[in-house]
Design a protein around this motif. Structure first.
Motif, PDB file in Angstrom:
ATOM      1  N   HIS A   2      73.378  27.521  32.499  1.00  0.00           N
ATOM      2  CA  HIS A   2      74.083  27.826  31.253  1.00  0.00           C
ATOM      3  C   HIS A   2      73.822  26.704  30.256  1.00  0.00           C
ATOM      4  O   HIS A   2      73.878  25.523  30.605  1.00  0.00           O
ATOM      5  CB  HIS A   2      75.588  27.961  31.510  1.00  0.00           C
ATOM      6  CG  HIS A   2      76.324  28.513  30.344  1.00  0.00           C
ATOM      7  ND1 HIS A   2      76.726  27.724  29.290  1.00  0.00           N
ATOM      8  CD2 HIS A   2      76.694  29.771  30.048  1.00  0.00           C
ATOM      9  CE1 HIS A   2      77.331  28.478  28.393  1.00  0.00           C
ATOM     10  NE2 HIS A   2      77.324  29.729  28.825  1.00  0.00           N
ATOM     11  N   PRO A   3      73.510  27.058  28.987  1.00  0.00           N
ATOM     12  CA  PRO A   3      73.185  26.036  27.986  1.00  0.00           C
ATOM     13  C   PRO A   3      74.220  24.925  27.854  1.00  0.00           C
ATOM     14  O   PRO A   3      73.865  23.779  27.591  1.00  0.00           O
ATOM     15  CB  PRO A   3      73.060  26.831  26.693  1.00  0.00           C
ATOM     16  CG  PRO A   3      72.642  28.184  27.130  1.00  0.00           C
ATOM     17  CD  PRO A   3      73.356  28.404  28.452  1.00  0.00           C
ATOM     18  N   SER A   4      75.482  25.239  28.052  1.00  0.00           N
ATOM     19  CA  SER A   4      76.518  24.206  27.893  1.00  0.00           C
ATOM     20  C   SER A   4      76.483  23.163  29.010  1.00  0.00           C
ATOM     21  O   SER A   4      77.074  22.097  28.877  1.00  0.00           O
ATOM     22  CB  SER A   4      77.900  24.853  27.833  1.00  0.00           C
ATOM     23  OG  SER A   4      78.230  25.431  29.083  1.00  0.00           O
ATOM     24  N   VAL A   6      73.523  21.988  30.384  1.00  0.00           N
ATOM     25  CA  VAL A   6      72.225  21.318  30.417  1.00  0.00           C
ATOM     26  C   VAL A   6      72.368  19.850  30.028  1.00  0.00           C
ATOM     27  O   VAL A   6      73.035  19.516  29.066  1.00  0.00           O
ATOM     28  CB  VAL A   6      71.227  22.021  29.467  1.00  0.00           C
ATOM     29  CG1 VAL A   6      69.949  21.224  29.318  1.00  0.00           C
ATOM     30  CG2 VAL A   6      70.925  23.428  29.960  1.00  0.00           C
ATOM     31  N   PRO A  18      67.990  25.401  30.015  1.00  0.00           N
ATOM     32  CA  PRO A  18      68.964  26.412  29.593  1.00  0.00           C
ATOM     33  C   PRO A  18      68.417  27.808  29.856  1.00  0.00           C
ATOM     34  O   PRO A  18      67.235  28.065  29.635  1.00  0.00           O
ATOM     35  CB  PRO A  18      69.128  26.152  28.089  1.00  0.00           C
ATOM     36  CG  PRO A  18      67.938  25.369  27.674  1.00  0.00           C
ATOM     37  CD  PRO A  18      67.466  24.624  28.876  1.00  0.00           C
ATOM     38  N   ASN A  19      69.257  28.674  30.349  1.00  0.00           N
ATOM     39  CA  ASN A  19      68.963  30.100  30.543  1.00  0.00           C
ATOM     40  C   ASN A  19      67.993  30.392  31.683  1.00  0.00           C
ATOM     41  O   ASN A  19      67.514  31.521  31.804  1.00  0.00           O
ATOM     42  CB  ASN A  19      68.424  30.726  29.248  1.00  0.00           C
ATOM     43  CG  ASN A  19      69.322  30.468  28.073  1.00  0.00           C
ATOM     44  OD1 ASN A  19      70.508  30.805  28.101  1.00  0.00           O
ATOM     45  ND2 ASN A  19      68.804  29.830  27.036  1.00  0.00           N
ATOM     46  N   SER A  69      63.970  30.227  23.765  1.00  0.00           N
ATOM     47  CA  SER A  69      65.038  29.236  23.959  1.00  0.00           C
ATOM     48  C   SER A  69      64.531  27.988  24.677  1.00  0.00           C
ATOM     49  O   SER A  69      64.888  26.873  24.299  1.00  0.00           O
ATOM     50  CB  SER A  69      66.224  29.853  24.699  1.00  0.00           C
ATOM     51  OG  SER A  69      66.001  29.972  26.091  1.00  0.00           O
ATOM     52  N   ALA A  79      70.305  23.064  23.163  1.00  0.00           N
ATOM     53  CA  ALA A  79      70.339  24.161  24.125  1.00  0.00           C
ATOM     54  C   ALA A  79      71.212  25.276  23.554  1.00  0.00           C
ATOM     55  O   ALA A  79      72.334  25.027  23.110  1.00  0.00           O
ATOM     56  CB  ALA A  79      70.897  23.680  25.456  1.00  0.00           C
TER      57      ALA A  79
END
Length: 100
Positions: A2-4, A6, A18-19, A69, A79
């Motif tokens: 999840h980007p948060s 990273v 991310p992703n 992304s 991210a």
């Protein structure tokens, strides 16, 4: 990931991006990308076309969003969730399909 979650300082494997989960990491490996650093300078559009060619499958366009992304992230952008790139991808693909 999840980007948060990273951490740019801890990018040793593809799933640190991310992703990217295990399935997308496997797709990246098919493309010859084994480390996050190998994404620097890559074209997400060329990556998508090559993946479709290698697998003889028309992948969901959201795969292109994911490639956008991660290449942007490795180029220094923050991210972001893959869906933040969907509108941009749709505009780009529409412009490519318009007759001159």
């Amino acid at each position: 990931m999840h980007p948060s979650k990273v951490n740019r300082a801890e990018l040793s494997q593809l799933t640190d991006l991310p992703n990217i989960g295990p399935a997308m990491a496997a797709d990246l490996q098919l493309l010859g990308i084994h480390t996050p650093q190998q994404l620097i300078g890559q074209s997400p559009y060329q990556m998508y076309l090559k993946l479709c060619d290698l697998t003889a499958t028309q992948h969901d366009p959201c795969v292109l969003d994911v490639f956008m992304s991660i290449t942007r992230f490795m180029a220094g952008e923050a991210a972001k969730p893959w869906w933040d790139y969907t509108a941009e991808r749709k505009v780009m693909l529409r412009s490519l399909s318009k007759p001159i």
